[in-house]
Design a protein around this motif. Structure first.
Motif, PDB file in Angstrom:
ATOM      1  N   ALA A  43       0.828  -1.208   0.000  1.00  0.00           N
ATOM      2  CA  ALA A  43       0.000   0.000   0.000  1.00  0.00           C
ATOM      3  C   ALA A  43       0.862   1.258   0.000  1.00  0.00           C
ATOM      4  CB  ALA A  43      -0.938  -0.016   1.208  1.00  0.00           C
ATOM      5  N   GLN A  44       1.933   1.247   0.816  1.00  0.00           N
ATOM      6  CA  GLN A  44       2.827   2.406   0.873  1.00  0.00           C
ATOM      7  C   GLN A  44       3.537   2.623  -0.463  1.00  0.00           C
ATOM      8  OE1 GLN A  44       3.222   4.655   3.381  1.00  0.00           O
ATOM      9  NE2 GLN A  44       4.472   5.759   1.890  1.00  0.00           N
ATOM     10  N   LYS A  45       4.035   1.530  -1.038  1.00  0.00           N
ATOM     11  CA  LYS A  45       4.729   1.658  -2.326  1.00  0.00           C
ATOM     12  C   LYS A  45       3.780   2.062  -3.442  1.00  0.00           C
ATOM     13  CE  LYS A  45       8.540  -1.472  -1.255  1.00  0.00           C
ATOM     14  NZ  LYS A  45       9.274  -2.690  -1.605  1.00  0.00           N
ATOM     15  N   GLU A  46       2.557   1.545  -3.373  1.00  0.00           N
ATOM     16  CA  GLU A  46       1.574   1.938  -4.388  1.00  0.00           C
ATOM     17  C   GLU A  46       1.216   3.411  -4.259  1.00  0.00           C
ATOM     18  OE1 GLU A  46      -0.554   1.749  -7.692  1.00  0.00           O
ATOM     19  OE2 GLU A  46       0.721   0.148  -6.900  1.00  0.00           O
ATOM     20  N   GLN A  47       1.127   3.887  -3.010  1.00  0.00           N
ATOM     21  CA  GLN A  47       0.845   5.301  -2.794  1.00  0.00           C
ATOM     22  C   GLN A  47       1.979   6.164  -3.349  1.00  0.00           C
ATOM     23  OE1 GLN A  47       0.119   6.298   1.285  1.00  0.00           O
ATOM     24  NE2 GLN A  47      -0.190   8.469   0.895  1.00  0.00           N
ATOM     25  N   ASP A  48       3.224   5.739  -3.077  1.00  0.00           N
ATOM     26  CA  ASP A  48       4.369   6.470  -3.620  1.00  0.00           C
ATOM     27  C   ASP A  48       4.375   6.437  -5.143  1.00  0.00           C
ATOM     28  OD1 ASP A  48       5.115   6.903  -1.018  1.00  0.00           O
ATOM     29  OD2 ASP A  48       6.590   5.260  -0.981  1.00  0.00           O
ATOM     30  N   GLN A  60       1.729   6.082  -7.144  1.00  0.00           N
ATOM     31  CA  GLN A  60       0.670   6.948  -7.655  1.00  0.00           C
ATOM     32  C   GLN A  60       1.051   8.418  -7.534  1.00  0.00           C
ATOM     33  OE1 GLN A  60      -1.904   6.095  -9.349  1.00  0.00           O
ATOM     34  NE2 GLN A  60      -1.667   3.875  -9.074  1.00  0.00           N
ATOM     35  N   HIS A  61       1.768   8.755  -6.439  1.00  0.00           N
ATOM     36  CA  HIS A  61       2.217  10.145  -6.273  1.00  0.00           C
ATOM     37  C   HIS A  61       3.204  10.521  -7.376  1.00  0.00           C
ATOM     38  CE1 HIS A  61       3.428  13.868  -4.363  1.00  0.00           C
ATOM     39  NE2 HIS A  61       4.703  13.468  -4.407  1.00  0.00           N
TER      40      HIS A  61
END
Length: 600
Positions: free
Chosen positions: A289-294, A296-297
């Motif tokens: 989730a953290q890597k996906e958020q990064d 997407q950012h």
């Protein structure tokens, strides 16, 4: 349905690297069997050896998959001769079929000993006590699965995605069972007859093959296609597949070690393994989730940056005074700025619905198609520039526009684009024409000069016989003009020449041409064909020159002229002979007293 079976170059290279490692491993094992140095056949003394047939099948299978990748990739399919491609295709099919045959014979030899000759057909196996040279049942079965996957990749038209998924999953399960058991308890693996003779590097070899196959497979359908796709789920799966597989294996190995030494019972070991797996999954999901958020950012920042760049570039192109049109190989317009739309009288939206030929005159559309085909086929020349006015465009109103045109072609991946920079060349063309007229005009007398006369002779020679045109050449020369310069000065002589030219021009007919041939000598090209009318015309010019005197600073300077003329004869192909006769007639007039007209 997307029929693209091979992915972009980066992912394909990764797949080929896995297959290259597999071929290197199999060659090492085969060389060990041939030379009698068996260190590479058995990595650990207590573990089974990799059989020669197994190494041979690995080499054929990986080479066949590489050949299939070579044949099906768009880059090579466009640039390689069909005969050479068919050769690679045949080798790919043949290698896969040989692997399937060896694997099938190995399985059948367990039930029909007469077929056991295949096991030691290539080399003798002194290491195995039971069934020397024969690969295990699981190894032979795995080779059958892999061979079928190869064939499905070679012939995609008759393939369903679920078939690939099932075969790939079966092959992967066999490999995972072997690897996991080797890590946890190798002795437990050897107790199963189907796996009893599978070497550890055989299991790793199958893992390398399946990894290479996965990276070369790009069909966006089924589980395997989802795993290799560039989607969020595909990225998540690829990102944590190693953690999800390797960490539980390591945990299971540690728990099994502690359980074997009696640190805790079987139920506690099961609970501990379950809790550990759940913890690993939770940590993996959070990290994903953290890597996906990064991710997407970063995508949003990149998207914003590209949008701002596009806005700035579009603004610059719209502010530019030059028109820009971008179109594909089929000449369909994909971009046009406001300057181009204004030049042709259309809106930008209307231009995007048109093709390039719609902006050209009808008379050149066929020629343009041939020229464009030749330009696109050239490999050495990517930029073309045209002189002002050489290319004509068509305004929305139907009016033709002279254009100043530059064309650049550029390849983007598999697509070819052509950019055209267009400018209205009307003002430039008019300026060029004005300069050309000035270059053909005598500044002093404002009559056509010798260069213009020579150009007229060249044009006349090319069209006179076709048009059956008949003309007369009248040559005029001022009498005693040197005395005018000597007595009154050169300024007075220039004034006399100018007044003489004005006098002659008043006598010219509508279609007559008047040239300054050189010095005080002039030429009239007339379309009069009657000898009597021509004689009277020349006499009228002579008399008018004699009557008109030049007023120079209050002094009247009177001059006369001698005239010789001749008409073009039907047998003559050019005016050269006619000009010579008129020149000879002029000198006859001078020799016979001047101020007279002579015909030759």
């Amino acid at each position: 349905m997307n029929q693209s079976w091979f992915v972009e170059a980066k992912q394909q290279k990764i797949g080929l690297i896995f297959l290259g490692l597999l071929m290197f491993l199999s060659l090492l094992v085969m060389i060990s069997w041939w030379t009698g140095h068996y260190q590479m056949t058995t990595l650990v003394a207590s573990f089974p050896s990799m059989k020669f047939n197994t190494a041979l099948c690995f080499l054929l299978l990986s080479a066949s998959l590489c050949f299939a990748a070579f044949c099906k990739h768009p880059y090579w399919s466009r640039r390689t001769l069909p005969l050479r491609l068919s050769g690679f295709w045949g080798m790919s099919v043949a290698g896969t079929v040989i692997v399937a045959v060896i694997a099938m014979l190995s399985i059948l030899s367990m039930f029909y000993p007469v077929l056991g000759a295949i096991n030691e057909f290539f080399v003798r196996d002194p290491l195995s006590v039971v069934a020397p040279g024969r690969m295990s049942q699981s190894t032979a079965t795995e080779f059958l699965f892999c061979a079928m996957l190869n064939l499905l990749l070679i012939f995609p038209q008759a393939t369903r995605a679920w078939v690939v998924d099932v075969l790939y999953l079966l092959a992967l399960c066999l490999v995972m069972i072997a690897l996991a058991t080797y890590f946890v308890s190798p002795e437990a693996l050897f107790e199963v007859s189907a796996f009893s003779s599978m070497a550890i590097h055989t299991a790793f070899g199958f893992a390398l093959f399946l990894a290479g196959f996965g990276f070369l497979y790009s069909r966006n359908e089924g589980a395997l296609g989802l795993f290799m796709a560039s989607s969020i789920i595909g990225r998540m799966l690829r990102l944590h597949i190693l953690q999800v597989i390797s960490i539980p294996l390591l945990v299971a190995t540690a728990i099994q070690y502690m359980y074997a030494r009696g640190w805790f019972g079987g139920e506690f070991a099961a609970v501990l393994f379950l809790v550990s797996v759940l913890a690993i999954l939770l940590v993996t999901l959070c990290a994903t989730a953290q890597k996906e958020q990064d991710y997407q950012h970063r995508l949003e920042v990149e998207r914003t940056s590209k949008f701002e760049m596009q806005v700035r570039l579009t603004s610059m192109l719209n502010l530019s005074g030059d028109g820009l049109i971008l179109f594909r190989k089929d000449t369909s317009v994909v971009y046009a700025n406001q300057a181009a739309a204004k030049l042709f009288g259309w809106s930008v939206e209307e231009m995007l619905q048109k093709r390039l030929v719609e902006f050209l005159p009808s008379r050149v559309k066929r020629e343009h198609h041939q020229w464009m085909s030749g330009f696109l086929q050239q490999t050495q020349k990517n930029i073309l520039r045209f002189e002002p006015g050489r290319v004509q465009g068509v305004h929305k109103s139907g009016q033709e526009i002279p254009l100043l045109l530059d064309i650049v072609k550029q390849q983007f991946g598999d697509d070819l684009y052509i950019a055209a920079v267009v400018r209205d060349a009307t003002a430039i063309t008019e300026k060029f024409e004005a300069l050309a007229d000035e270059a053909r005009l005598d500044v002093l007398t404002e009559s056509r000069n010798r260069r213009s006369f020579d150009e007229y002779l060249a044009r006349f020679d090319s069209k006179s016989r076709r048009d059956q045109e008949t003309v007369a050449v009248i040559m005029l020369d001022l009498d005693h003009f040197k005395q005018v310069n000597d007595v009154y000065g050169h300024d007075a002589g220039d004034q006399v020449l100018k007044h003489f030219a004005d006098t002659v021009r008043r006598c010219l007919r509508a279609n007559d041409l008047f040239f300054r041939y050189g010095g005080e000598e002039f030429v009239i090209i007339s379309t009069i064909t009657s000898a009597e009318v021509l004689q009277g015309y020349a006499e009228r010019v002579r008399a008018e020159v004699e009557r008109e005197c030049t007023n120079y600073k209050g002094k009247f300077i009177c001059v006369t002229c001698s005239i010789g003329y001749s008409s073009l004869r039907p047998s003559e192909r050019s005016l050269e002979a006619c000009v010579k006769r008129a020149d000879v007639a002029l000198y006859h007039a001078k020799d016979h007293g001047r101020n007279r007209v002579e015909l030759l």
